[in-house]
Motif scaffolding. Structure first.
Motif, short mmCIF file in Angstrom:
data_model
loop_
_atom_site.label_atom_id
_atom_site.label_comp_id
_atom_site.label_asym_id
_atom_site.label_seq_id
_atom_site.Cartn_x
_atom_site.Cartn_y
_atom_site.Cartn_z
N GLU A 140 0.80 -1.22 0.00
CA GLU A 140 0.00 0.00 0.00
C GLU A 140 0.84 1.27 0.00
O GLU A 140 0.38 2.31 -0.47
CB GLU A 140 -0.94 -0.01 1.21
N ASP A 141 2.06 1.19 0.53
CA ASP A 141 2.88 2.40 0.58
C ASP A 141 3.59 2.66 -0.75
O ASP A 141 4.34 3.64 -0.87
CB ASP A 141 3.90 2.30 1.71
N ALA A 142 3.37 1.80 -1.74
CA ALA A 142 4.05 1.99 -3.03
C ALA A 142 3.13 1.80 -4.23
O ALA A 142 3.59 1.82 -5.37
CB ALA A 142 5.24 1.02 -3.14
N ASP A 143 1.81 1.60 -4.00
CA ASP A 143 0.85 1.39 -5.10
C ASP A 143 1.28 0.26 -6.03
O ASP A 143 1.23 0.38 -7.25
CB ASP A 143 0.66 2.69 -5.90
N ARG A 144 1.69 -0.84 -5.42
CA ARG A 144 2.07 -2.04 -6.17
C ARG A 144 1.25 -3.22 -5.67
O ARG A 144 0.88 -3.28 -4.50
CB ARG A 144 3.55 -2.34 -6.00
N LEU A 145 0.99 -4.17 -6.57
CA LEU A 145 0.24 -5.36 -6.21
C LEU A 145 0.98 -6.60 -6.70
O LEU A 145 1.19 -6.76 -7.91
CB LEU A 145 -1.17 -5.33 -6.82
N LEU A 203 -9.31 -1.85 -6.83
CA LEU A 203 -8.08 -1.29 -6.29
C LEU A 203 -7.50 -0.20 -7.18
O LEU A 203 -6.63 0.57 -6.74
CB LEU A 203 -7.03 -2.40 -6.09
N GLY A 204 -7.95 -0.15 -8.44
CA GLY A 204 -7.48 0.90 -9.34
C GLY A 204 -6.25 0.49 -10.13
O GLY A 204 -5.80 -0.66 -10.09
N PRO A 205 -5.66 1.43 -10.86
CA PRO A 205 -4.57 1.13 -11.81
C PRO A 205 -3.21 0.96 -11.15
O PRO A 205 -2.24 1.68 -11.45
CB PRO A 205 -4.60 2.34 -12.75
N LEU A 206 -3.10 -0.01 -10.25
CA LEU A 206 -1.83 -0.27 -9.59
C LEU A 206 -0.86 -0.95 -10.54
O LEU A 206 -1.27 -1.63 -11.49
CB LEU A 206 -2.05 -1.18 -8.37
N PHE A 244 3.68 -5.35 -15.27
CA PHE A 244 2.88 -4.52 -16.17
C PHE A 244 2.08 -3.48 -15.37
O PHE A 244 1.82 -3.67 -14.17
CB PHE A 244 1.94 -5.38 -17.02
N PRO A 245 1.68 -2.38 -15.99
CA PRO A 245 0.89 -1.35 -15.31
C PRO A 245 -0.61 -1.65 -15.39
O PRO A 245 -1.06 -2.45 -16.19
CB PRO A 245 1.23 -0.09 -16.10
N ASP A 246 -1.37 -0.98 -14.53
CA ASP A 246 -2.83 -0.99 -14.56
C ASP A 246 -3.42 -2.39 -14.42
O ASP A 246 -4.02 -2.94 -15.35
CB ASP A 246 -3.35 -0.31 -15.82
N VAL A 247 -3.27 -2.94 -13.22
CA VAL A 247 -3.79 -4.28 -12.96
C VAL A 247 -5.31 -4.32 -13.08
O VAL A 247 -5.88 -5.35 -13.46
CB VAL A 247 -3.33 -4.77 -11.56
N ALA A 248 -5.98 -3.19 -12.80
CA ALA A 248 -7.45 -3.18 -12.88
C ALA A 248 -7.93 -3.42 -14.30
O ALA A 248 -8.90 -4.17 -14.51
CB ALA A 248 -7.98 -1.84 -12.37
N ALA A 249 -7.27 -2.82 -15.28
CA ALA A 249 -7.67 -3.00 -16.67
C ALA A 249 -7.49 -4.45 -17.11
O ALA A 249 -8.35 -5.01 -17.80
CB ALA A 249 -6.87 -2.07 -17.57
N ARG A 250 -6.39 -5.06 -16.70
CA ARG A 250 -6.15 -6.45 -17.07
C ARG A 250 -7.14 -7.38 -16.37
O ARG A 250 -7.63 -8.35 -16.98
CB ARG A 250 -4.71 -6.85 -16.73
N ALA A 251 -7.46 -7.11 -15.11
CA ALA A 251 -8.45 -7.93 -14.40
C ALA A 251 -9.80 -7.88 -15.10
O ALA A 251 -10.48 -8.90 -15.24
CB ALA A 251 -8.57 -7.45 -12.95
N ALA A 252 -10.20 -6.70 -15.56
CA ALA A 252 -11.46 -6.57 -16.29
C ALA A 252 -11.43 -7.36 -17.59
O ALA A 252 -12.42 -8.01 -17.96
CB ALA A 252 -11.75 -5.10 -16.57
N GLN A 253 -10.30 -7.33 -18.27
CA GLN A 253 -10.15 -8.06 -19.53
C GLN A 253 -10.29 -9.56 -19.30
O GLN A 253 -10.98 -10.26 -20.07
CB GLN A 253 -8.79 -7.74 -20.14
N ILE A 254 -9.66 -10.08 -18.25
CA ILE A 254 -9.75 -11.51 -17.95
C ILE A 254 -11.18 -11.89 -17.58
O ILE A 254 -11.70 -12.93 -18.00
CB ILE A 254 -8.79 -11.88 -16.81
N ARG A 255 -11.84 -11.04 -16.82
CA ARG A 255 -13.23 -11.32 -16.42
C ARG A 255 -14.14 -11.39 -17.64
O ARG A 255 -14.96 -12.31 -17.76
CB ARG A 255 -13.70 -10.24 -15.44
N HIS A 256 -13.98 -10.46 -18.57
CA HIS A 256 -14.80 -10.47 -19.78
C HIS A 256 -14.50 -11.72 -20.62
O HIS A 256 -15.42 -12.30 -21.22
CB HIS A 256 -14.55 -9.21 -20.60
#
Length: 340
Positions: free
Chosen positions: A191-196, A236-239, A249-261
């Protein structure tokens, strides 16, 4: 930082900045090639996220990679395992042996590790044989599809739940329960570095295996849980994502949405296929109808077994949504679309 997947021979340990390092650890004989083990700085000694496969070459890569980054493996203070699979948890016990480090994993995967330790080899064979028979595999193919009993990983010293903070003084590394690939899979939010750290839950190019074992369980819905977990990651947003395979890679939220679709589309295709068939189908028959990275006839018996596990998870998700129903017989389980 973003790095494209390269062969293991081209991989090198890296300083990712902000007190985080990565070490590629080979997976012998596996097309994935390697697991990316991460080390996070701590005043007590680095904490590892995953540990890699239990193999002498992997141990040499892990210990040597840490040394190249200025860390001796004997100074590791802890290992957080994203899930119990051998390419993630395999070396955790050896790290603990040489360093005295603690091992932590989610409580649901910890329960599975304990079950694996108590599961005898003959019980494992009987379990697989019955599972494949009830799925509809013929006896010859069922024998070929049976895998060997996996060596259980080390039992953890600490169990994590969703929202728990890892023992990492000066940092905030929080467990995010993301079931699907395994019941106790976790991502770890720095959380202190916006990384997942995403483990196998969100990868940049491929998707993790989501299966049910035994195939005909009706009390769980791993694909449904996986899709819900992806929504949590989207929130969680574009971590920046630090996955266990492939590349950062950047923007884990976008990739998560892609996998869900992707999985939603796959579920709809499967529902449509079942709607076209008036008779109920076995799990094995359904798996043979689905699209894989190779034609069904080109898959090895073991890969067909994995495909059947994934087909079963998709069937169970459709059943949970009320789109299909099962016919549970004594010897076989079959599924049928409700509008057939």
């Amino acid at each position: 930082m973003k790095t494209r997947r390269r062969p293991y021979a081209e991989q090198r340990p890296q300083d990712l900045g902000g007190g985080v390092w990565s070490v590629p650890v080979p997976i012998p004989g596996n097309p994935l090639g390697y697991t990316i083990v991460y080390a996070v700085e701590s005043p007590k000694g680095p904490v590892l996220v995953d540990a890699g496969w239990n193999h002498p070459d992997a141990w040499e890569a892990l210990s040597g990679g840490l040394a190249a980054l200025g860390h001796d493996v004997s100074t590791v203070s802890g290992v957080v395992v994203t899930h119990f699979h051998p390419d993630h948890a395999g070396l955790a016990g050896q790290v603990r042996d040489v360093s005295g480090a603690w091992i932590a994993m989610h409580e649901e995967d910890a329960a599975l590790v304990r079950l694996m330790n108590d599961f005898a080899a003959d019980q494992h064979d009987d379990f697989q044989s019955d599972m494949l028979r009830r799925a509809g595999a013929d006896p010859g193919e069922a024998r070929q599809a049976m895998g060997s009993r996996p060596i259980p990983p080390a039992l953890p010293d600490r169990k994590l739940r969703d929202g728990d903070l890892v023992d990492l003084p000066g940092r905030k590394l929080r467990a995010v329960h993301t079931p699907g690939h395994t019941p106790g899979h976790i991502c770890l939010h720095l959380e202190d570095a916006d990384r997942l750290f995403t483990g196998d839950h969100v990868l940049p190019d491929i998707t993790p295996h989501i299966g049910i074992y035994p195939y005909d369980r009706s009390d769980v819905d791993p694909l449904g849980e996986f899709l819900e977990s992806l929504e949590r990651i989207e929130e969680l947003g574009p971590l920046d994502a630090l996955p266990a395979h492939e590349w950062i890679f950047p923007d884990v939220a976008a990739r998560a949405a892609q996998i869900r679709h992707h999985h939603e589309e796959k579920l709809e295709r499967l529902r449509a296929l079942l709607a076209q068939r008036p008779e109920p189908l076995t799990i094995w028959e359904v798996a043979a109808m689905m699209t894989w990275n190779k034609p069904w006839d080109d898959l090895s018996p073991v890969l067909r077994g994995m495909a059947a596990g994934e087909a079963a998870a998709h069937l169970r998700a459709l059943e949970a949504r009320g789109a299909i129903r099962r016919h549970a017989g004594v010897d076989l389980v079959r599924f049928q679309a409700l509008d057939s």
